[in-house]
Scaffold this motif. Sequence first.
Motif, PDB file in Angstrom:
ATOM      1  N   CYS A 241       0.823  -1.213   0.000  1.00 35.94           N
ATOM      2  CA  CYS A 241       0.000   0.000   0.000  1.00 35.94           C
ATOM      3  C   CYS A 241       0.854   1.259   0.000  1.00 35.94           C
ATOM      4  N   GLY A 242       2.091   1.149   0.490  1.00 34.72           N
ATOM      5  CA  GLY A 242       2.990   2.309   0.504  1.00 34.72           C
ATOM      6  C   GLY A 242       2.768   3.261   1.657  1.00 34.72           C
ATOM      7  N   ASN A 243       1.924   2.884   2.624  1.00 31.95           N
ATOM      8  CA  ASN A 243       1.705   3.748   3.798  1.00 31.95           C
ATOM      9  C   ASN A 243       2.996   4.036   4.529  1.00 31.95           C
TER      10      ASN A 243
ATOM     11  N   LYS B  77       5.178   6.670   2.795  1.00 35.24           N
ATOM     12  CA  LYS B  77       4.642   8.019   2.947  1.00 35.24           C
ATOM     13  C   LYS B  77       4.795   8.529   4.374  1.00 35.24           C
ATOM     14  N   ALA B  78       4.523   7.645   5.340  1.00 37.65           N
ATOM     15  CA  ALA B  78       4.609   8.058   6.749  1.00 37.65           C
ATOM     16  C   ALA B  78       6.031   8.425   7.119  1.00 37.65           C
TER      17      ALA B  78
ATOM     18  N   VAL C  33       1.819   2.907  10.850  1.00 38.43           N
ATOM     19  CA  VAL C  33       0.768   3.007   9.831  1.00 38.43           C
ATOM     20  C   VAL C  33       0.604   1.757   8.986  1.00 38.43           C
ATOM     21  N   CYS C  34       1.395   0.714   9.220  1.00 35.50           N
ATOM     22  CA  CYS C  34       1.253  -0.490   8.413  1.00 35.50           C
ATOM     23  C   CYS C  34      -0.088  -1.139   8.720  1.00 35.50           C
TER      24      CYS C  34
ATOM     25  N   PHE D 296       3.695  11.822  14.028  1.00 38.73           N
ATOM     26  CA  PHE D 296       2.621  10.867  14.241  1.00 38.73           C
ATOM     27  C   PHE D 296       2.481  10.651  15.743  1.00 38.73           C
TER      28      PHE D 296
ATOM     29  N   ILE E 115      -5.321  -1.743  12.581  1.00 34.22           N
ATOM     30  CA  ILE E 115      -4.839  -0.577  11.823  1.00 34.22           C
ATOM     31  C   ILE E 115      -4.816   0.642  12.734  1.00 34.22           C
ATOM     32  N   ALA E 116      -3.687   1.314  12.759  1.00 31.65           N
ATOM     33  CA  ALA E 116      -3.571   2.521  13.581  1.00 31.65           C
ATOM     34  C   ALA E 116      -4.398   3.650  12.981  1.00 31.65           C
TER      35      ALA E 116
ATOM     36  N   GLU F 275      -3.742   6.755  12.508  1.00 32.47           N
ATOM     37  CA  GLU F 275      -3.051   7.658  11.599  1.00 32.47           C
ATOM     38  C   GLU F 275      -2.704   7.025  10.261  1.00 32.47           C
ATOM     39  N   ALA F 276      -2.943   5.724  10.119  1.00 32.88           N
ATOM     40  CA  ALA F 276      -2.717   5.082   8.823  1.00 32.88           C
ATOM     41  C   ALA F 276      -3.652   5.687   7.777  1.00 32.88           C
ATOM     42  N   CYS F 277      -4.855   6.035   8.182  1.00 31.78           N
ATOM     43  CA  CYS F 277      -5.807   6.669   7.275  1.00 31.78           C
ATOM     44  C   CYS F 277      -5.918   8.171   7.526  1.00 31.78           C
TER      45      CYS F 277
ATOM     46  N   HIS G  55      -6.650   2.525  -1.809  1.00 34.85           N
ATOM     47  CA  HIS G  55      -5.231   2.413  -1.513  1.00 34.85           C
ATOM     48  C   HIS G  55      -4.828   0.990  -1.131  1.00 34.85           C
ATOM     49  N   CYS G  56      -5.655   0.340  -0.305  1.00 32.35           N
ATOM     50  CA  CYS G  56      -5.361  -1.024   0.142  1.00 32.35           C
ATOM     51  C   CYS G  56      -6.236  -2.052  -0.543  1.00 32.35           C
TER      52      CYS G  56
ATOM     53  N   ARG H  36      -0.907  -8.747  -4.618  1.00 31.32           N
ATOM     54  CA  ARG H  36      -1.237  -8.806  -3.189  1.00 31.32           C
ATOM     55  C   ARG H  36      -1.499 -10.244  -2.773  1.00 31.32           C
TER      56      ARG H  36
END
Lengths: 251, 152
Positions: free
Chosen positions: A59-61, A64-65, A201-202, B58, B83-84, B86-88, B115-116, B123
């Motif tokens: 996803c590339g999060n 970017k983070a 953020v993963c 973050f 999922i944290a 701040e991921a979104c 995005h995911c 994947r």
Amino acid sequence: MEVNRRELLEQAGKFLVLSGAARVAFQTMTGETPPDAEKYKAADHWWGMTVDITKCIGCGNCVKACAEENDVPEGYFRTWVERYHVSDPLQEHPQVDSPNGGMNGFPVLNYAAEGKSFFVPKLCNHCADSPCVQACPVGATFESPDGVVLVDQKYCLGCRYCVQACPYGCRYIDPRKHTVDKCTLCYHRITQGLTTACCEVCPTGARKLADFKDPKDPVHEFIRDNHVEVLKPHLATGAKVFYHDLDGVVR
Amino acid sequence: MRKTLKEAEHLIRFVVLLGVMLAAFLLIRAAIVPKSFGQYGHYRGAALEEIRARPVSFAGHATCEICHDEVAKTKNAGRHAGIACEACHGPSAGHTEDPSAHKAVKPDPATVCLHCHEANPARPKTFPQVVVKDHAGDTSCGTCHQPHSPKL
């Protein structure tokens, strides 16, 4: 007034000792915090990371983070994701792509439906026996007592020996500062009890920060239950980023 | 003794010169080398503190959950539990420090979900992904799915 020298010295000595004792007593009574109580102790930690290839969705999060957290200039990467595609196990080279380091995800490619495809996030491996630390002529890059390879921005000359020496290609010259920069394992975060920006953020938990000295850290179970590898093991760098299910075709 | 000294004059001059050069070297070295160099190893020990002092962008999901515990409870009961925030929602350390001055970002489901979850053959097969054109057409993901509890 006649004062005997001996008496004067005796009185002065008593005064000094008693005032010192009084100061300590006062501080104990008022409950002063011991100075090192909340300080981070580097000797209690040995940092690394685990990456689970079976979970990474590209996803590339993380890319970017990291760029947002560490003010990474555009076009440069402290961490990046590569996509590998192997259609024939006997082929000499896999097909690899990493558009903008994977920051905006990966485009759909038709050929990826056949054969094996997977994503490999890469970063500085914070090698215990690091070639880059060895190469630095001035001591501007080093391994901290808790196992994180860092760069001293004020001391770096910008000679680029370390950029050449790193076998994983994780170092770059910051075009603004003209010194070397790289993944710091978010040292400013992990020493405060937070996790790294990329691990935070993963979405699938593919990337996880590891503290090898912490007996409660899930990394011990991870390494025990899974077959883990490091990148380029033949170079014996003592890399501390462990990959689960890393295909042999990954360079 | 004096005779030996006289005869060795030329050697003594060299020794004294070396001594002066050594002293000069040690003085200049003491002045130039930073005080904390060598504290932990062959590097400037003060660099560790400088790197630790860098600002954080973050906040970390634990900090978000202090105030937003209701949302956290909903999320942690669903498929997006791991999922944290701040991921979104992006880096929100500014928001945790001054919530009224810095508004947290509310992402658009139409872009952030893709995005995911946009189908990509690279994947893992077990990961939930859809070809959005066939699955929803032009409808935004948020029309049917609640991001904090996405399962219908």
